[in-house]
Design a protein around this motif. Structure first.
Motif, PDB file in Angstrom:
ATOM      1  N   THR A  25       0.825  -1.222   0.000  1.00 43.71           N
ATOM      2  CA  THR A  25       0.000   0.000   0.000  1.00 43.71           C
ATOM      3  C   THR A  25       0.851   1.261   0.000  1.00 43.71           C
ATOM      4  O   THR A  25       0.494   2.250  -0.639  1.00 43.71           O
ATOM      5  CB  THR A  25      -0.918   0.003   1.235  1.00 43.71           C
ATOM      6  OG1 THR A  25      -1.433  -1.305   1.425  1.00 43.71           O
ATOM      7  CG2 THR A  25      -2.069   0.975   1.052  1.00 43.71           C
ATOM      8  N   ASP A  26       1.974   1.229   0.741  1.00 43.35           N
ATOM      9  CA  ASP A  26       2.856   2.399   0.785  1.00 43.35           C
ATOM     10  C   ASP A  26       3.356   2.744  -0.616  1.00 43.35           C
ATOM     11  O   ASP A  26       3.452   3.918  -0.985  1.00 43.35           O
ATOM     12  CB  ASP A  26       4.072   2.136   1.696  1.00 43.35           C
ATOM     13  CG  ASP A  26       3.709   2.203   3.171  1.00 43.35           C
ATOM     14  OD1 ASP A  26       2.544   2.534   3.481  1.00 43.35           O
ATOM     15  OD2 ASP A  26       4.589   1.931   4.009  1.00 43.35           O
ATOM     16  N   THR A  29       0.485   4.348  -2.579  1.00 45.46           N
ATOM     17  CA  THR A  29       0.271   5.725  -2.102  1.00 45.46           C
ATOM     18  C   THR A  29       1.329   6.647  -2.694  1.00 45.46           C
ATOM     19  O   THR A  29       1.024   7.763  -3.132  1.00 45.46           O
ATOM     20  CB  THR A  29       0.327   5.757  -0.562  1.00 45.46           C
ATOM     21  OG1 THR A  29      -0.656   4.855  -0.056  1.00 45.46           O
ATOM     22  CG2 THR A  29       0.064   7.155  -0.030  1.00 45.46           C
TER      23      THR A  29
END
Ligand code: QAP
Ligand code: CO
Length: 170
Positions: A25-26, A29
């Motif tokens: 997810t990082d 993002t």
């Protein structure tokens, strides 16, 4: 989220970026923030180190025939390796990290690229013209290289002179 774009002569632009190992997810993002930051600055290509993140990530979003950029066209290129190149091409380049300076640079005309997408899936692409130039320009950032490093001595002097002028501006 809009991230600040580093400008020459910031030394962080000289960092060798590291391979991406987790496609989490990082990462997603970061990719979304890179696109937003690039579009806000009217760019067509951006490497992660230009927003201070030393990872082997770049994005490219070329305009269509109507000269508009569509976010859904954005190419997300992670851990790229050029496996084949041929020919040479001259292109007048610019860079979000070197505002308001443009000069012709020689690149390979056609390239074949291996890379991973945001999920870590291996991909290949062949590129020529502007896309080929953009990929090579952004891949240089992953190794701490700016397009102004590739200028002849004479053109480099022209750049240094213009850069010093912008420093003196009020
Ligand atoms: C790299 O460059 C590139 O000076 C991407 O005031 C260059 O997006 C790819 C920009 C040439 C292919 C060919 C530069 C925006 C954007 C500026 C950019 C400026 C505003 C540069
Ligand atoms: Co650049």
């Amino acid at each position: 989220m809009v991230l600040e774009i580093l400008h020459y002569p910031d030394k962080r632009l000289r960092t060798i970026s590291q391979e991406v190992v987790s496609f989490d997810t990082d990462l997603h993002t970061l990719l979304d923030a890179m696109l937003e930051s690039m579009l806000e600055s009217k760019g067509i290509g951006l490497a992660a180190i230009q927003v201070g993140v030393p990872k082997r990530i770049l994005i490219i979003n070329l305009p269509r025939e109507d000269e508009q950029q569509y976010p859904q066209d954005c190419l997300e290129i992670i851990n790229p390796v050029i496996t084949h190149k041929e020919g040479t091409i001259l292109w007048k380049e610019g860079c979000l990290s070197v505002p308001d300076f443009y000069e012709e640079i020689e690149r390979s005309a056609k390239i074949t690229l291996s890379y991973q997408d945001r999920t870590g899936t291996p991909k290949m692409l062949q590129a020529e013209g502007l896309l080929s130039v953009a990929i090579q320009h952004e891949m240089d950032h992953l190794n701490g290289i700016l397009f102004v490093d590739k200028l002849s001595m004479l053109k480099r002097k022209k750049f240094e002179k213009e850069f010093k002028k912008t420093l003196k501006m009020p």
